[in-house]
Design an enzyme around this catalytic site. Sequence first.
Site, PDB file in Angstrom:
ATOM      1  N   ALA A  47       0.818  -1.214   0.000  1.00 59.50           N
ATOM      2  CA  ALA A  47       0.000   0.000   0.000  1.00 59.50           C
ATOM      3  C   ALA A  47       0.851   1.262   0.000  1.00 59.50           C
ATOM      4  CB  ALA A  47      -0.926  -0.016   1.213  1.00 59.50           C
ATOM      5  N   GLU A  69       9.235  -5.515  -6.616  1.00 59.82           N
ATOM      6  CA  GLU A  69       8.251  -6.269  -5.830  1.00 59.82           C
ATOM      7  C   GLU A  69       8.222  -7.717  -6.302  1.00 59.82           C
ATOM      8  OE1 GLU A  69       5.967  -8.025  -3.574  1.00 59.82           O
ATOM      9  OE2 GLU A  69       6.193  -5.884  -3.092  1.00 59.82           O
ATOM     10  N   GLN A  77      -4.776  -6.310   2.823  1.00 53.13           N
ATOM     11  CA  GLN A  77      -4.724  -7.074   4.063  1.00 53.13           C
ATOM     12  C   GLN A  77      -5.767  -6.680   5.106  1.00 53.13           C
ATOM     13  OE1 GLN A  77      -0.552  -7.966   5.357  1.00 53.13           O
ATOM     14  NE2 GLN A  77       0.003  -6.812   3.535  1.00 53.13           N
ATOM     15  N   CYS A 195      -1.241  -3.919  12.031  1.00 56.12           N
ATOM     16  CA  CYS A 195      -2.649  -3.950  12.453  1.00 56.12           C
ATOM     17  C   CYS A 195      -2.797  -4.604  13.830  1.00 56.12           C
ATOM     18  CB  CYS A 195      -3.518  -4.670  11.426  1.00 56.12           C
ATOM     19  SG  CYS A 195      -5.284  -4.399  11.699  1.00 56.12           S
ATOM     20  N   ALA A 344      -3.719   2.884   7.192  1.00 50.28           N
ATOM     21  CA  ALA A 344      -4.094   4.274   7.420  1.00 50.28           C
ATOM     22  C   ALA A 344      -2.864   5.126   7.718  1.00 50.28           C
ATOM     23  CB  ALA A 344      -5.089   4.362   8.578  1.00 50.28           C
ATOM     24  N   CYS A 377      -7.046   2.271  13.645  1.00 52.43           N
ATOM     25  CA  CYS A 377      -7.236   0.844  13.834  1.00 52.43           C
ATOM     26  C   CYS A 377      -8.730   0.574  14.005  1.00 52.43           C
ATOM     27  CB  CYS A 377      -6.463   0.366  15.056  1.00 52.43           C
ATOM     28  SG  CYS A 377      -6.528  -1.432  15.267  1.00 52.43           S
TER      29      CYS A 377
END
Length: 450
Positions: A47, A69, A77, A195, A344, A377
């Site tokens: 991301a 990559e 995810q 996360c 985020a 979160c």
Amino acid sequence: MLAAKFVSRSSFRHSWTRFASTAAAAAAAAATTPAASYKLVVIGGGAGGLAVSSTLARALGKNEVAVIEPSPVHYQQPLFTFVGGGLKDFSETHRPTADVVSPDARLIQQAAAEIDPEASTVTLADGSKVAYDFLVVATGIELNFAGIKGLEDAIGKDGVASNYSPKYVQNTYDFLQNTTKGNALFTMPATPIKCAGAPQKIAYLADEIFREKGVRSNVAINYYTGLGKIFAVDKYASAMNAVAKDRDVNVNLFHDLVEVDGPAKKATFKLLGDGPRAGESITVPYDFLHVTPPMKPLDFIKNSPIANAAGYVDVNQFTLQHNKYSNIYSLGDCSSLPTSKTAAAAAAQSQVLKHNLLNQIRGSDVPAAEYNGYTSCPLVTGKHKLVLAEFSGYTGTPQETFFFNQAKEHAFSYWLTADVLPAVYWNSMLKGTWAGPAPIRKLTNPTNIN
């Protein structure tokens, strides 16, 4: 809401392997032989890496930016929790990497093996070198299943699953459906992870699943975390403690999973902290076990001159520029930024990084943009319930986008996370046009009610 369709473990592994192989072939066809040098090289097609490379490729011109990559598949995810809880289909979580990299950038479908910041080169897995004027490192971090004794042999069978891996995420719902009694364990390691709310989210979804099946009274739900709090920020920690109490989820602090005995269906935890039993181990039987594996920086970064002592890319926490090498930047999970590792956070970081890097490339002397540690979160607590935690990881201060108290479970927060943000991710963030909700916040929470 689209109901998830789940298949047997063997069928899933076959279909996942087939998809990955197809995507790899497509990516190989799309990738071109790397040029000797690029204005900008971005290591990582996740991301954060794509948010940066898409914008910079447009600004610098075609083929001035290369993206290194190795994975043929790009995963969104944050959706894995919804898949593991039976709320989304796995097909919604992934696309071929070649389809999400900017057409103005070069995709190099290999792994990076070494960074030489003095020579400004990246060595690839095949031994070839790619030179850069500027480098952005956005590799993410590595799931370390081998860091828990016995886990590699146990994962994916006999009730052991993990929402953190595309290989095992569908096992979660499958195994939860088949759990009718005994102990359901959910673990959170003591290491930094991406996360950090996900380990407990699936516990609340499991509670709902067991209640719907009429077996909740027969299943004990136990959440084990290696940390000393259920959540880092006090406002949301209070909210999640209340949710856990309401759902009858037993929270065990300073319990770090160190071993899984698959055949015996037992999990062993080491007691951390400074209590009287610190250093001891306890073994708990399980009927279902959801493991959040420990995570670590990739070895080629950890062993490079750009890493700090912990193995993360050593950057200024405000400007995202490397503390020693001025032509290197980093964002996301692999960086040393002391905030929670989320998509985020990467979105907000990408805006700061792009501003500062473009001004450096163009020789502009405008003041540097600064990142304030913002992260979010979304804590799923049920099918249509969610606590939307938004805060600065630097200060622990809530930075909520909406005028209502986001520590309360809310259907709006669930809809936003489950249905709106996935579209924003694919259609805006990966294209470099989403930098987080800060501009929206001026309208939706102008008085900063938190």
